[in-house]
Design a protein around this motif. Structure first.
Motif, PDB file in Angstrom:
ATOM      1  N   PRO A  24       0.919  -1.392  -0.007  1.00 29.68           N
ATOM      2  CA  PRO A  24      -0.097  -0.102  -0.124  1.00 29.68           C
ATOM      3  C   PRO A  24       0.748   1.501  -0.029  1.00 29.68           C
ATOM      4  N   CYS A  25       2.154   1.189   0.311  1.00 32.55           N
ATOM      5  CA  CYS A  25       3.116   2.299   0.408  1.00 32.55           C
ATOM      6  C   CYS A  25       3.979   2.417  -0.901  1.00 32.55           C
ATOM      7  N   ALA A  26       3.346   1.786  -1.974  1.00 30.11           N
ATOM      8  CA  ALA A  26       4.258   1.852  -3.312  1.00 30.11           C
ATOM      9  C   ALA A  26       3.983   3.098  -4.054  1.00 30.11           C
ATOM     10  N   LEU A  27       4.808   3.728  -4.769  1.00 33.13           N
ATOM     11  CA  LEU A  27       4.550   4.773  -5.318  1.00 33.13           C
ATOM     12  C   LEU A  27       5.629   4.877  -6.471  1.00 33.13           C
ATOM     13  N   THR A  28       4.700   5.543  -7.747  1.00 31.53           N
ATOM     14  CA  THR A  28       5.776   5.859  -8.793  1.00 31.53           C
ATOM     15  C   THR A  28       5.734   7.330  -8.928  1.00 31.53           C
ATOM     16  N   CYS A  29       6.805   8.156  -9.180  1.00 32.65           N
ATOM     17  CA  CYS A  29       7.021   9.523  -9.480  1.00 32.65           C
ATOM     18  C   CYS A  29       7.863   9.763 -10.507  1.00 32.65           C
ATOM     19  N   SER A  30       7.616  10.820 -11.073  1.00 31.91           N
ATOM     20  CA  SER A  30       8.251  11.244 -12.487  1.00 31.91           C
ATOM     21  C   SER A  30       8.422  12.523 -12.754  1.00 31.91           C
ATOM     22  N   GLY A  31       9.465  13.020 -13.477  1.00 25.58           N
ATOM     23  CA  GLY A  31       9.698  14.205 -13.959  1.00 25.58           C
ATOM     24  C   GLY A  31      10.341  14.623 -14.940  1.00 25.58           C
ATOM     25  N   VAL A  32      10.825  15.821 -15.244  1.00 28.04           N
ATOM     26  CA  VAL A  32      11.717  16.493 -16.297  1.00 28.04           C
ATOM     27  C   VAL A  32      12.768  17.333 -15.868  1.00 28.04           C
ATOM     28  N   THR A  33      13.853  17.110 -16.112  1.00 30.30           N
ATOM     29  CA  THR A  33      14.810  18.326 -15.739  1.00 30.30           C
ATOM     30  C   THR A  33      14.662  19.360 -16.757  1.00 30.30           C
ATOM     31  N   ASP A  34      15.300  20.587 -16.273  1.00 25.99           N
ATOM     32  CA  ASP A  34      15.363  21.829 -17.210  1.00 25.99           C
ATOM     33  C   ASP A  34      16.661  21.606 -18.003  1.00 25.99           C
ATOM     34  N   TYR A  35      16.806  21.896 -19.106  1.00 26.86           N
ATOM     35  CA  TYR A  35      17.863  21.811 -19.829  1.00 26.86           C
ATOM     36  C   TYR A  35      18.920  22.646 -19.490  1.00 26.86           C
ATOM     37  N   ASN A  36      18.751  23.858 -18.687  1.00 22.42           N
ATOM     38  CA  ASN A  36      19.662  24.700 -18.410  1.00 22.42           C
ATOM     39  C   ASN A  36      20.303  24.303 -17.203  1.00 22.42           C
ATOM     40  N   ASP A  37      19.930  23.186 -16.657  1.00 17.39           N
ATOM     41  CA  ASP A  37      20.594  22.635 -15.251  1.00 17.39           C
ATOM     42  C   ASP A  37      21.950  21.795 -15.507  1.00 17.39           C
ATOM     43  N   TRP A  38      22.525  21.608 -16.618  1.00 18.02           N
ATOM     44  CA  TRP A  38      23.557  20.780 -16.894  1.00 18.02           C
ATOM     45  C   TRP A  38      25.008  21.563 -16.509  1.00 18.02           C
ATOM     46  N   THR A  39      25.859  20.709 -15.832  1.00 20.66           N
ATOM     47  CA  THR A  39      27.094  21.047 -15.588  1.00 20.66           C
ATOM     48  C   THR A  39      28.206  20.192 -15.981  1.00 20.66           C
ATOM     49  N   ASP A  40      29.413  20.747 -16.267  1.00 21.66           N
ATOM     50  CA  ASP A  40      30.509  19.889 -16.501  1.00 21.66           C
ATOM     51  C   ASP A  40      30.870  19.008 -15.581  1.00 21.66           C
ATOM     52  N   SER A  41      31.197  17.752 -15.597  1.00 20.65           N
ATOM     53  CA  SER A  41      31.419  16.515 -14.652  1.00 20.65           C
ATOM     54  C   SER A  41      32.946  16.622 -14.249  1.00 20.65           C
ATOM     55  N   GLY A  42      33.154  16.775 -13.007  1.00 22.43           N
ATOM     56  CA  GLY A  42      34.377  16.639 -12.492  1.00 22.43           C
ATOM     57  C   GLY A  42      34.943  15.374 -12.236  1.00 22.43           C
ATOM     58  N   GLU A  43      33.932  14.421 -11.967  1.00 24.27           N
ATOM     59  CA  GLU A  43      34.105  12.888 -11.814  1.00 24.27           C
ATOM     60  C   GLU A  43      34.498  12.364 -12.895  1.00 24.27           C
ATOM     61  N   PHE A  44      33.992  12.598 -14.110  1.00 23.09           N
ATOM     62  CA  PHE A  44      34.005  12.148 -15.583  1.00 23.09           C
ATOM     63  C   PHE A  44      34.218  13.132 -16.380  1.00 23.09           C
ATOM     64  N   PRO A  45      35.567  13.519 -16.660  1.00 22.53           N
ATOM     65  CA  PRO A  45      35.820  14.760 -17.612  1.00 22.53           C
ATOM     66  C   PRO A  45      35.356  14.268 -18.984  1.00 22.53           C
TER      67      PRO A  45
ATOM     68  N   ARG B   3      32.325  14.755 -19.882  1.00 18.56           N
ATOM     69  CA  ARG B   3      30.748  14.361 -19.810  1.00 18.56           C
ATOM     70  C   ARG B   3      30.035  15.411 -18.954  1.00 18.56           C
ATOM     71  N   ALA B   4      28.841  15.522 -19.336  1.00 21.16           N
ATOM     72  CA  ALA B   4      27.990  16.458 -18.670  1.00 21.16           C
ATOM     73  C   ALA B   4      26.850  15.734 -17.449  1.00 21.16           C
ATOM     74  N   LEU B   5      26.676  16.495 -16.394  1.00 17.31           N
ATOM     75  CA  LEU B   5      25.712  16.027 -15.773  1.00 17.31           C
ATOM     76  C   LEU B   5      24.635  16.982 -15.207  1.00 17.31           C
ATOM     77  N   THR B   6      23.355  16.260 -14.734  1.00 16.91           N
ATOM     78  CA  THR B   6      22.650  17.092 -13.950  1.00 16.91           C
ATOM     79  C   THR B   6      22.243  16.335 -12.822  1.00 16.91           C
ATOM     80  N   SER B   7      21.794  17.354 -11.764  1.00 16.04           N
ATOM     81  CA  SER B   7      21.268  16.723 -10.598  1.00 16.04           C
ATOM     82  C   SER B   7      19.722  16.825 -10.470  1.00 16.04           C
ATOM     83  N   VAL B   8      19.335  15.702 -10.198  1.00 11.37           N
ATOM     84  CA  VAL B   8      17.918  15.532 -10.108  1.00 11.37           C
ATOM     85  C   VAL B   8      17.243  15.288  -8.655  1.00 11.37           C
TER      86      VAL B   8
END
Length: 115
Positions: free
Chosen positions: A19-40, A42-47
Protein backbone atom coordinates in the motif's frame (compact mmCIF):
# COMPACT_ATOMS: atom_id res chain seq x y z
CA UNK A 1 -2.81 5.29 4.39
CA UNK A 2 -2.19 5.50 0.69
CA UNK A 3 -3.65 2.69 -1.45
CA UNK A 4 -1.89 1.48 -4.58
CA UNK A 5 -2.17 -1.25 -7.17
CA UNK A 6 1.54 -0.94 -7.85
CA UNK A 7 3.60 -4.01 -6.93
CA UNK A 8 7.34 -3.59 -6.41
CA UNK A 9 9.31 -6.83 -6.40
CA UNK A 10 12.51 -5.21 -5.11
CA UNK A 11 14.49 -1.97 -4.90
CA UNK A 12 18.14 -1.23 -4.06
CA UNK A 13 17.09 -1.03 -0.39
CA UNK A 14 14.78 -4.09 -0.36
CA UNK A 15 11.00 -4.15 -0.23
CA UNK A 16 8.18 -2.46 1.63
CA UNK A 17 4.43 -2.78 2.13
CA UNK A 18 2.42 -2.75 -1.12
CA UNK A 19 0.00 0.00 0.00
CA UNK A 20 2.99 2.32 0.35
CA UNK A 21 4.36 1.85 -3.20
CA UNK A 22 4.66 4.99 -5.31
CA UNK A 23 5.68 5.92 -8.85
CA UNK A 24 6.95 9.48 -9.20
CA UNK A 25 8.27 11.14 -12.38
CA UNK A 26 9.62 14.38 -13.76
CA UNK A 27 11.67 16.20 -16.39
CA UNK A 28 14.81 18.26 -15.81
CA UNK A 29 15.39 21.76 -17.13
CA UNK A 30 17.91 21.84 -19.98
CA UNK A 31 19.69 24.79 -18.33
CA UNK A 32 20.70 22.66 -15.31
CA UNK A 33 23.64 20.82 -16.95
CA UNK A 34 27.14 21.24 -15.48
CA UNK A 35 30.50 19.82 -16.55
CA UNK A 36 31.44 16.69 -14.63
CA UNK A 37 34.56 16.75 -12.49
CA UNK A 38 34.19 13.04 -11.75
CA UNK A 39 34.06 12.07 -15.46
CA UNK A 40 35.90 14.68 -17.53
CA UNK A 41 34.31 15.36 -20.91
CA UNK A 42 30.84 14.41 -19.69
CA UNK A 43 27.97 16.58 -18.55
CA UNK A 44 25.76 15.93 -15.54
CA UNK A 45 22.52 17.18 -14.11
CA UNK A 46 21.35 16.77 -10.54
CA UNK A 47 17.79 15.54 -10.17
CA UNK A 48 15.76 16.18 -7.02
CA UNK A 49 13.14 13.61 -6.05
CA UNK A 50 12.51 15.17 -2.64
CA UNK A 51 8.91 15.95 -3.58
CA UNK A 52 8.23 12.23 -3.98
CA UNK A 53 8.69 11.48 -0.28
CA UNK A 54 10.53 8.17 -0.67
CA UNK A 55 11.68 6.58 2.61
CA UNK A 56 14.37 4.46 0.92
CA UNK A 57 16.27 4.38 -2.38
CA UNK A 58 13.83 3.88 -5.29
CA UNK A 59 14.43 2.24 -8.65
CA UNK A 60 15.15 4.99 -11.19
CA UNK A 61 14.80 4.83 -14.98
CA UNK A 62 15.84 7.70 -17.26
CA UNK A 63 15.85 8.72 -20.89
CA UNK A 64 17.10 11.83 -22.66
CA UNK A 65 15.29 14.10 -25.08
CA UNK A 66 16.36 17.12 -27.06
CA UNK A 67 14.37 20.07 -28.26
CA UNK A 68 16.15 20.82 -31.53
CA UNK A 69 15.52 19.39 -34.99
CA UNK A 70 19.08 18.47 -35.96
CA UNK A 71 20.80 17.22 -32.81
CA UNK A 72 20.51 14.10 -30.70
CA UNK A 73 21.03 14.08 -26.98
CA UNK A 74 23.18 11.22 -25.73
CA UNK A 75 21.89 8.53 -23.42
CA UNK A 76 22.36 9.11 -19.70
CA UNK A 77 23.44 6.89 -16.85
CA UNK A 78 22.40 7.37 -13.23
CA UNK A 79 24.78 7.60 -10.27
CA UNK A 80 24.64 8.57 -6.60
CA UNK A 81 20.98 7.56 -6.27
CA UNK A 82 19.41 7.96 -2.85
CA UNK A 83 15.88 8.50 -1.56
CA UNK A 84 15.78 12.18 -2.53
CA UNK A 85 18.08 12.72 -5.52
CA UNK A 86 20.39 11.32 -8.19
CA UNK A 87 22.82 12.54 -10.82
CA UNK A 88 22.37 11.79 -14.52
CA UNK A 89 25.55 11.77 -16.62
CA UNK A 90 25.85 11.76 -20.40
CA UNK A 91 27.26 8.45 -21.66
CA UNK A 92 29.11 10.17 -24.50
CA UNK A 93 31.47 13.12 -24.48
CA UNK A 94 29.41 16.28 -24.28
CA UNK A 95 30.00 19.53 -22.42
CA UNK A 96 27.34 21.21 -20.33
CA UNK A 97 27.22 24.08 -22.83
CA UNK A 98 26.56 21.63 -25.69
CA UNK A 99 23.77 19.90 -23.72
CA UNK A 100 22.22 23.29 -23.00
CA UNK A 101 22.50 24.47 -26.60
CA UNK A 102 20.59 21.47 -27.97
CA UNK A 103 18.22 21.60 -25.01
CA UNK A 104 18.81 18.12 -23.62
CA UNK A 105 16.43 17.16 -20.84
CA UNK A 106 16.27 14.05 -18.69
CA UNK A 107 12.91 12.35 -18.27
CA UNK A 108 12.85 10.17 -15.16
CA UNK A 109 10.57 7.70 -13.41
CA UNK A 110 11.24 6.49 -9.87
CA UNK A 111 9.42 3.66 -8.14
CA UNK A 112 9.77 3.16 -4.40
CA UNK A 113 8.14 3.25 -1.01
CA UNK A 114 6.68 6.10 1.03
CA UNK A 115 5.43 6.09 4.60
Amino acid sequence: AMQSELKILNTPDGTGPAPCALTCSGVTDYNDWTDSGEFPGRALTSVSMSGCGFVSTPTVTTSSEGDTDFSWCPAVTNRHIDKSSFWAYTTEDMSASQAKSIRCRVHWVATGFVS
